[in-house]
Design an enzyme around this catalytic site. Structure first.
Site, mmCIF file in Angstrom:
data_model
loop_
_atom_site.group_PDB
_atom_site.id
_atom_site.type_symbol
_atom_site.label_atom_id
_atom_site.label_comp_id
_atom_site.label_asym_id
_atom_site.label_seq_id
_atom_site.Cartn_x
_atom_site.Cartn_y
_atom_site.Cartn_z
ATOM 1 C CG ASP A 1 141.216 41.773 20.681
ATOM 2 O OD1 ASP A 1 141.055 42.461 19.657
ATOM 3 O OD2 ASP A 1 140.437 40.878 21.037
ATOM 4 C CG ASP B 1 135.576 39.480 16.378
ATOM 5 O OD1 ASP B 1 136.584 38.788 16.588
ATOM 6 O OD2 ASP B 1 135.311 40.511 17.029
HETATM 7 C C1 GLA Z 1 137.489 40.860 20.256
HETATM 8 C C2 GLA Z 1 138.159 39.737 19.490
HETATM 9 C C3 GLA Z 1 137.543 38.413 19.858
HETATM 10 C C4 GLA Z 1 137.667 38.200 21.342
HETATM 11 C C5 GLA Z 1 137.051 39.357 22.083
HETATM 12 C C6 GLA Z 1 137.320 39.270 23.565
HETATM 13 O O1 GLA Z 1 136.189 41.042 19.838
HETATM 14 O O2 GLA Z 1 138.100 39.979 18.125
HETATM 15 O O3 GLA Z 1 138.160 37.373 19.154
HETATM 16 O O4 GLA Z 1 139.018 38.046 21.672
HETATM 17 O O5 GLA Z 1 137.547 40.602 21.640
HETATM 18 O O6 GLA Z 1 136.724 40.293 24.254
#
Ligand code: GLA
Length: 742
Positions: free
Chosen positions: A472, A542
């Site tokens: 990430d 997301d």
């Molecule tokens: C980001 C990612 C999510 C998740 C969160 C965890 O927002 O896009 O899918 O992994 O971080 O903190």
């Protein structure tokens, strides 16, 4: 004389030149013909003269190339430079060691070499006065209709030369009714399609995030040459900048007969001081051309992407459950075991533990602490990562893990030990990101590169059975300043960040070629071909709302294949839009990409679990068609006709999967009947509905139709589902499997 690439040679005496590894064509070459199976790009490269662009489009024969000049060609340079033609937009600019701000580049030579499975043609340009050099490269693959172009800039001047502009490539497009298709959006709303004519003046698409680059605009575009874009007809050029940092795409529609298209690293605040003999290589700009509309361009990109760009593009992806929307930061051993049990029982193949598993001094219970402290929190997971891997093994599935190694928080042991590793300007406190504490590490610093490499290396050494890494990146570079770079090279920050990132990824892939790595960056922040050589896939967004995903995945599919697009079944009401969408529709949308789940299975009913189990089994059957097939987009959700539809067809045209999703509901609404595409007109296809919820099968269930009929007439989709009264809702979707009847 003509220089031919990837074509049958008509000029025998040139054949000899192709055998050596680096073959100078020297003074012979005037016309350079770079060709792919269906396209040609032609350059006039006479020694000592300007290198001129002659043509890009449908494949030309040798005699057509010969006749090009008499057909009328643009008088435009392949890589316009600043200084001696100051009124036009340019691709490259430099301030020489003596302060002179002009470049005057002419052809030095043309050469060809093999680079793995890529043929590279180089038009070497040199300045008429200064020892300043630009190699303009064109790379092709034997079976792909994509040409990659990039440049290498160097000099041998005494002292530093400042590069002020450094596009990867330039393409003139004949003025006309040219339409630009681009992606735009925002966090949780990525990959939206915007289509508009290219009007007079400048159009600029850019990114300045620093670390990620595709939440908002994208560095990929299409240009439809015959008016408003159509999916399966018309001449379309596609362009994808293969870069994960700041980019700038410019379209200058001036008073000439051309739209001038430039693409490359965004030079704003990134002036580059180039020392003598260092080679500044720009990232590739991938170009493709199709006469089969937008979908034709997508198919070219997808095939090239799978074959040459993304990691493991030839390997089927596992069906996974990711823990994020199911438990968020509430990670514990029991909870993880239960989720593993549930996904295994549904037929899934992999479980991924998301954020929240690490941090000793600062436990990661929310987003404000611990990034950088990649030690398992044994208060949450007493048996550690190995315990989880062992559980996964017992359930017959693989195990994966979430990390965010480019980042730290002010509340972390890493930051306490190494405040000098963060990106921040001198004499200022840094602005903080996510959680009010997040900071970006300075990847330009080799020590930080080591640190980031070791995050992965340590995990993989300790737990070699880790199958999947979700990588990430949840913060932009908000403050300009490197504590590592010298004060006169602060403008290198963004470029060095991505060079450092690539170096780390190279090291990881050299040591761990097999592990699956997902590029996540607050959702869709790293949907680009700059990272895909090291990553297997990306998290599209997301936002997991199925209806919004129809729009986002539609746009994303312009450039990226389904195999790279992680698409998960999530809860209702949806956690981002709070919309309640029935499970059938959520499944039908997720099954058009790389299927996964992002949900707490223990909150699902037995009936829902059963539906998912069946869907997973059916997806396994269609997985090769979806993940390796050719896309044909049929009815765009952006046309607001009440439905959207697309299909994937195998290269052999013996199987296809057809998707239809209603996008709005009105009683007795009139929806268009969708005609299919990409089938063999002479083959017969038997129709079978997947994920059926209706009490009765569709009228055409089990029936066969010719490809011709399906492509000229199509099949009627009922407005809704015939289910028991208490199960009715305002959504409808269909997934049909078409199989050739032999
Ligand atoms: C980001 C990612 C999510 C998740 C969160 C965890 O927002 O896009 O899918 O992994 O971080 O903190």
């Amino acid at each position: 004389m003509i220089f031919l690439i990837n074509m049958k040679l008509t000029y025998k005496h040139l054949a000899l030149l192709f055998t050596a590894c680096m073959v100078p064509v020297g003074t012979f070459a005037e016309i350079v013909h770079i060709s792919t199976p269906k396209t040609s790009l032609v350059v006039d490269a006479e020694k000592g003269k300007d290198a001129k662009f002659l043509y890009y489009g449908n494949k030309l024969s040798a005699s057509e190339v010969d006749d090009l000049r008499s057909a009328g060609v643009p008088n435009l340079r392949i890589y316009p430079s600043y200084g001696m033609s100051t009124v036009s937009e340019t691709a490259v600019g430099a301030v020489h060691a003596d302060g002179n701000m002009t470049l005057d580049l002419v052809v030095d030579n043309v050469s060809r070499r093999k680079d793995g499975n890529r043929d590279v043609t180089t038009v070497a340009l040199k300045d008429k006065h200064y020892p300043f050099f630009v190699n303009v490269n064109y790379g092709t693959y034997p079976d792909e209709d994509v040409i990659e172009t990039w440049t290498e800039i160097s000099h041998q001047e005494k002292g530093k030369v400042a590069l002020t502009q450094f596009a990867s490539g330039y393409l003139p497009v004949r003025y006309g009714d040219v339409w630009l298709s681009q992606l735009y959006g925002s966090w949780a709303n990525e990959g939206r399609v915007d289509e508009a004519p290219l009007n007079h003046g400048m159009k600029v698409i850019k990114n300045k995030d620093g670390a990620r680059n595709s939440h908002t605009s994208h560095g990929e575009v299409m240009l439809s040459l015959d008016g408003k874009a159509r999916e399966n007809e018309g001449r379309v050029i596609g362009a994808a900048l293969c870069y994960s940092g700041n980019y700038k795409l410019r379209f200058d529609t001036d008073d000439s007969n051309y739209h001038h298209f430039f693409a490359g690293i965004n030079e704003e605040n990134s002036e580059y001081n180039l020392p003598k003999n260092e080679v500044f290589a720009t990232p590739p700009l991938a170009l493709t051309y199709s006469e089969e509309g937008l979908s034709g361009v997508s198919r070219n990109f997808h095939k090239w992407g799978r074959n040459h760009k993304l990691a493991h593009g030839d390997k089927q992806r596992k069906i996974l459950l990711n823990s994020w929307e199911g438990v968020y930061f509430d990670i514990n051993e029991e909870g993880m075991a239960q989720m593993m049990d549930d996904i295994a029982s549904m037929g899934g193949e992999l479980f991924v533990m998301d954020d929240g598993w690490f941090g000793v001094k600062y436990p990661r219970n929310n987003d404000s602490t611990s990034l950088g402290d990649w030690t398992v929190d044994t208060r949450k997971l007493p048996s550690g990562i190995q315990g989880l891997i062992d559980t996964a093994k017992k359930k017959g599935i693989k195990f994966g893990i979430w990390i965010e190694p480019e980042m730290t928080n002010t509340l972390s042991e890493l930051y306490e030990k190494h405040p000098e590793y963060i990106i921040k300007p001198a004499n200022r406190e840094p602005n903080l990101g996510r959680g009010g504490t997040q900071l970006v590490l300075d990847l330009g610093n080799p020590k930080v590169q080591d640190l980031v490499f070791h995050v992965v290396d340590t995990l993989m050494t300790k737990y070699p059975e880790l199958d999947y890494i979700k990588w990430d990146a949840n913060a932009p570079i908000m403050n300009h300043g490197s504590q590592y770079l010298t004060s006169d090279n602060q403008s290198h920050l963004y470029i060095e960040y991505h060079r450092g990132f690539e170096k780390v990824l190279d090291r990881i892939r050299a040591k761990y070629p097999d592990v699956t790595i997902q590029a996540c960056a607050s959702g869709g922040g790293r949907a680009n071909y700059g990272v895909l050589p090291w990553f297997d896939e990306f998290w599209v967004s997301d936002n997991t709302d199925a209806l919004q995903r129809v729009y986002m995945q539609w746009g994303t599919s312009y450039f990226f294949p389904a195999i790279a697009m992680a698409s998960h079944i999530s809860a209702a009401p949806n956690h981002q839009t709070f919309r309640t969408i029935p499970l059938k529709y959520r499944i039908d949308v997720a099954m058009s990409g790389r299927l996964g789940m992002e949900i707490q299975p223990k909150n699902m009913t037995a009936e829902e679990i059963d539906m998912c189990r069946k869907a997973i089994a059916e997806y396994k059957d269609i997985r090769p068609v979806v993940q390796f097939g050719d896309i044909y987009r049929l009815l765009s959700p952006y046309d607001k006709k009440g439905a959207a539809s697309l299909m994937y067809v195998t290269p052999e045209k013996d199987k296809a999967v057809y998707y239809w999703w209603k996008t709005e509901t009105f009683a007795n609404q009139q929806l268009p009947r969708v005609t299919m595409a990409g089938l063999d007109p002479d083959k017969n296809y038997k129709v079978h509905e997947l994920n059926r919820i209706d009490n009765k099968p569709l009228s055409y269930e089990g029936k066969s139709f010719s490809g011709k009929f399906l492509m000229s007439n199509g099949l009627e989709m009922p407005l809704g589902h015939k289910v028991d009264y208490n199960k009715r809702n305002d959504y409808a979707s269909r997934v049909l499997l078409l199989e050739e009847v032999k």
